[in-house]
Scaffold this active site. Sequence first.
Site, PDB file in Angstrom:
ATOM      1  N   TYR A 144      81.564  74.182  52.004  1.00  0.00           N
ATOM      2  CA  TYR A 144      81.639  75.633  51.813  1.00  0.00           C
ATOM      3  C   TYR A 144      80.815  76.088  50.611  1.00  0.00           C
ATOM      4  O   TYR A 144      80.388  77.236  50.550  1.00  0.00           O
ATOM      5  CB  TYR A 144      83.095  76.070  51.603  1.00  0.00           C
ATOM      6  CG  TYR A 144      83.854  76.313  52.884  1.00  0.00           C
ATOM      7  CD1 TYR A 144      84.015  75.302  53.811  1.00  0.00           C
ATOM      8  CD2 TYR A 144      84.404  77.559  53.149  1.00  0.00           C
ATOM      9  CE1 TYR A 144      84.713  75.522  54.980  1.00  0.00           C
ATOM     10  CE2 TYR A 144      85.108  77.792  54.320  1.00  0.00           C
ATOM     11  CZ  TYR A 144      85.262  76.765  55.230  1.00  0.00           C
ATOM     12  OH  TYR A 144      85.954  76.992  56.388  1.00  0.00           O
ATOM     13  N   LYS A 195      85.805  61.168  57.288  1.00  0.00           N
ATOM     14  CA  LYS A 195      84.920  60.513  58.250  1.00  0.00           C
ATOM     15  C   LYS A 195      84.184  59.419  57.480  1.00  0.00           C
ATOM     16  O   LYS A 195      82.959  59.429  57.358  1.00  0.00           O
ATOM     17  CB  LYS A 195      83.938  61.532  58.855  1.00  0.00           C
ATOM     18  CG  LYS A 195      84.524  62.375  59.983  1.00  0.00           C
ATOM     19  CD  LYS A 195      84.769  61.609  61.280  1.00  0.00           C
ATOM     20  CE  LYS A 195      83.480  61.332  62.033  1.00  0.00           C
ATOM     21  NZ  LYS A 195      83.758  60.560  63.302  1.00  0.00           N
ATOM     22  N   ASP A 228      88.313  62.998  63.563  1.00  0.00           N
ATOM     23  CA  ASP A 228      88.321  63.231  65.017  1.00  0.00           C
ATOM     24  C   ASP A 228      89.609  62.691  65.641  1.00  0.00           C
ATOM     25  O   ASP A 228      90.242  63.361  66.474  1.00  0.00           O
ATOM     26  CB  ASP A 228      87.066  62.642  65.689  1.00  0.00           C
ATOM     27  CG  ASP A 228      86.800  61.186  65.317  1.00  0.00           C
ATOM     28  OD1 ASP A 228      87.434  60.676  64.359  1.00  0.00           O
ATOM     29  OD2 ASP A 228      85.950  60.553  65.978  1.00  0.00           O
ATOM     30  N   ASP A 252      90.061  73.390  57.521  1.00  0.00           N
ATOM     31  CA  ASP A 252      89.871  74.662  58.226  1.00  0.00           C
ATOM     32  C   ASP A 252      90.042  74.453  59.728  1.00  0.00           C
ATOM     33  O   ASP A 252      90.778  75.182  60.400  1.00  0.00           O
ATOM     34  CB  ASP A 252      88.474  75.213  57.905  1.00  0.00           C
ATOM     35  CG  ASP A 252      88.234  76.563  58.558  1.00  0.00           C
ATOM     36  OD1 ASP A 252      89.127  77.433  58.469  1.00  0.00           O
ATOM     37  OD2 ASP A 252      87.162  76.750  59.157  1.00  0.00           O
ATOM     38  N   ASP A 256      93.651  75.436  62.263  1.00  0.00           N
ATOM     39  CA  ASP A 256      93.640  76.342  63.420  1.00  0.00           C
ATOM     40  C   ASP A 256      94.176  75.624  64.656  1.00  0.00           C
ATOM     41  O   ASP A 256      94.966  76.180  65.416  1.00  0.00           O
ATOM     42  CB  ASP A 256      92.227  76.863  63.711  1.00  0.00           C
ATOM     43  CG  ASP A 256      91.972  78.236  63.095  1.00  0.00           C
ATOM     44  OD1 ASP A 256      92.473  78.488  61.982  1.00  0.00           O
ATOM     45  OD2 ASP A 256      91.262  79.056  63.721  1.00  0.00           O
TER      46      ASP A 256
HETATM   47  C1  IPM Z   1      90.520  80.270  56.571  1.00  0.00           C
HETATM   48  C2  IPM Z   1      89.425  81.141  57.112  1.00  0.00           C
HETATM   49  C3  IPM Z   1      88.298  81.221  56.100  1.00  0.00           C
HETATM   50  C4  IPM Z   1      87.730  79.819  55.925  1.00  0.00           C
HETATM   51  C5  IPM Z   1      87.189  82.225  56.423  1.00  0.00           C
HETATM   52  C6  IPM Z   1      87.727  83.626  56.586  1.00  0.00           C
HETATM   53  C7  IPM Z   1      86.086  82.203  55.398  1.00  0.00           C
HETATM   54  O1  IPM Z   1      89.010  80.690  58.350  1.00  0.00           O
HETATM   55  O2  IPM Z   1      91.057  80.577  55.489  1.00  0.00           O
HETATM   56  O3  IPM Z   1      90.875  79.288  57.226  1.00  0.00           O
HETATM   57  O4  IPM Z   1      86.858  79.377  56.694  1.00  0.00           O
HETATM   58  O5  IPM Z   1      88.184  79.137  55.001  1.00  0.00           O
HETATM   59 MG    MG Z   2      90.114  79.048  59.095  1.00  0.00          MG
END
Ligand code: IPM
Ligand code: MG
Length: 372
Positions: A144, A195, A228, A252, A256
Site C-alpha cells: 500500500y 507467501k 492462497d 485486505d 472481505d
Molecule cells: C479496507 C478498504 C481500504 C483498503 C480501501 C478503502 C483503501 O478496502 O479498509 O479494507 O484497501 O485498505
Molecule cells: Mg478492504
Amino acid sequence: MAGNRATLLIMAGDGIGPEVLAESRRIAEWFILRRGLAAVLTEELFGLAAYRKHGRLLGEDALPRMRAADAILFGATGGLSFAELPPEVGKSDSLLRIRKALDLYANLRPIKALPALAEASTLKARAREGTDLVIVRELSSGIYFGEPRGVETLPDGRRRGINTHSYTSDEIERVARVAFELARKRRNHVTSVDKANVMEAGKLWREVVEALHDADYADVGLSHMLADNCAMQLVRAPHQFDVLLTDNLFGDLLSDGAAMIAGSLGMLPSASLGPVGPDGRRSALYEPVHGSAPDIAGRGIANPLGAILSLALALEWSLGRPADARLLESAVARALDEGARTADIMHAGAKQVSTRGMGDAVLASLERLARG
Ligand code: IPM
Ligand code: MG
C-alpha cells in the site's frame, strides 16, 4: 481527554457513513447516559462534506484533532462522486494518508459466526458454526505504501505500472506482537499468513514472526500458512482459526472473503491501533469494514451493525470498558436473535428493518439487558 472525560471524534465521511454513524452515535449516547461512560462526542468533517466546506477531503486542523482524540469513530470514504474531484485532492487526503499519519499499524477485524445469521451466510451452517476469529492486519506498510510506485513509459512506448511490497523487520515484529498479545487473551493460537514460497519479503515475515515467538511468546501456539491456502481454509474450516496475522494486502483480501462467514460485509467492525506512547495513550480509529456503498447511500437501508460493533471495539480498546463492550455485543446478538434484519442479511421469515430500525432494535436490547 476533556477534563476526565474521553473524547470520541466522529468522522462519518462519505456514502452510507453518515447513516450508520448516526446509529453508533445514538448508542454511544446511551452508554454515556445509562452506564456513566465518561465521554464527550465531537465531530469532524471528512470526504466530500469536508471538500465542499474546506476544498480538501480532510480539514486543516483535522489531523491534530484526530491525534488528540481518545477514539475516532470513522464511517466510510470514497464513492461515485469522487470521479468529479481534481485528482490531487482525492490522492492526498485519503484514508490511507490518515492511517500513515497516525501510524495505525495494527488493524483488528474480528469475525464471528452468530447463529442467528446462519441463513445470511453463503457457507453451510456446519462449516461456519462456532467460528470466532480475529484478523490482525498490518495497516501502515507493505504494498500500500512501498516505493517506488507509479506508472512509467518505457523507451519503446509501452507503459509499466509499479508497486513495491516491502517490510522491515521492526514493522513485522510490532504487528506480530499485537497478534501474540491478543491470542493470549483468547484461545492462544496465531496463524501467520505469508507467501514465503514465492516472496523474499514473505520469507523475512516468517523468520521474524518465528523469532519473536521463540523469544517472547513460546507459550502461544504458532503456525504458518501460505496466503492462497488460507483463502481456501477460511471457507473450508474457518473455526480452526483464532488469530490470523497478515500483511496489509493479504489482510485486505482475506477479510472481505471471511465476511461471508459472518453473513455480510455489513457485519464486520474494525479497530486500527497506533503505537502506545510514553503517556500510555495510542491513536485508535474504529470503522466498519464495508466501504461507502454509494449505490445504497441515502436510502436508509444500510446495515449499521459493523459501525455499532466498531463502537464495542472502542469501548474495549480505547475506553477501558470491556464489560460495556460485552454488553453491546450481546445486545447486537439479541436484536438479531429476535429477527431484526437489514436488507443485506434478510431472509424469508425475518423482519426487515431500516438502518434506524436496527439502531432501535439494538437500543431496545440494551435497555432490557441493562435492566437484567
Ligand atoms: C479496507 C478498504 C481500504 C483498503 C480501501 C478503502 C483503501 O478496502 O479498509 O479494507 O484497501 O485498505
Ligand atoms: Mg478492504
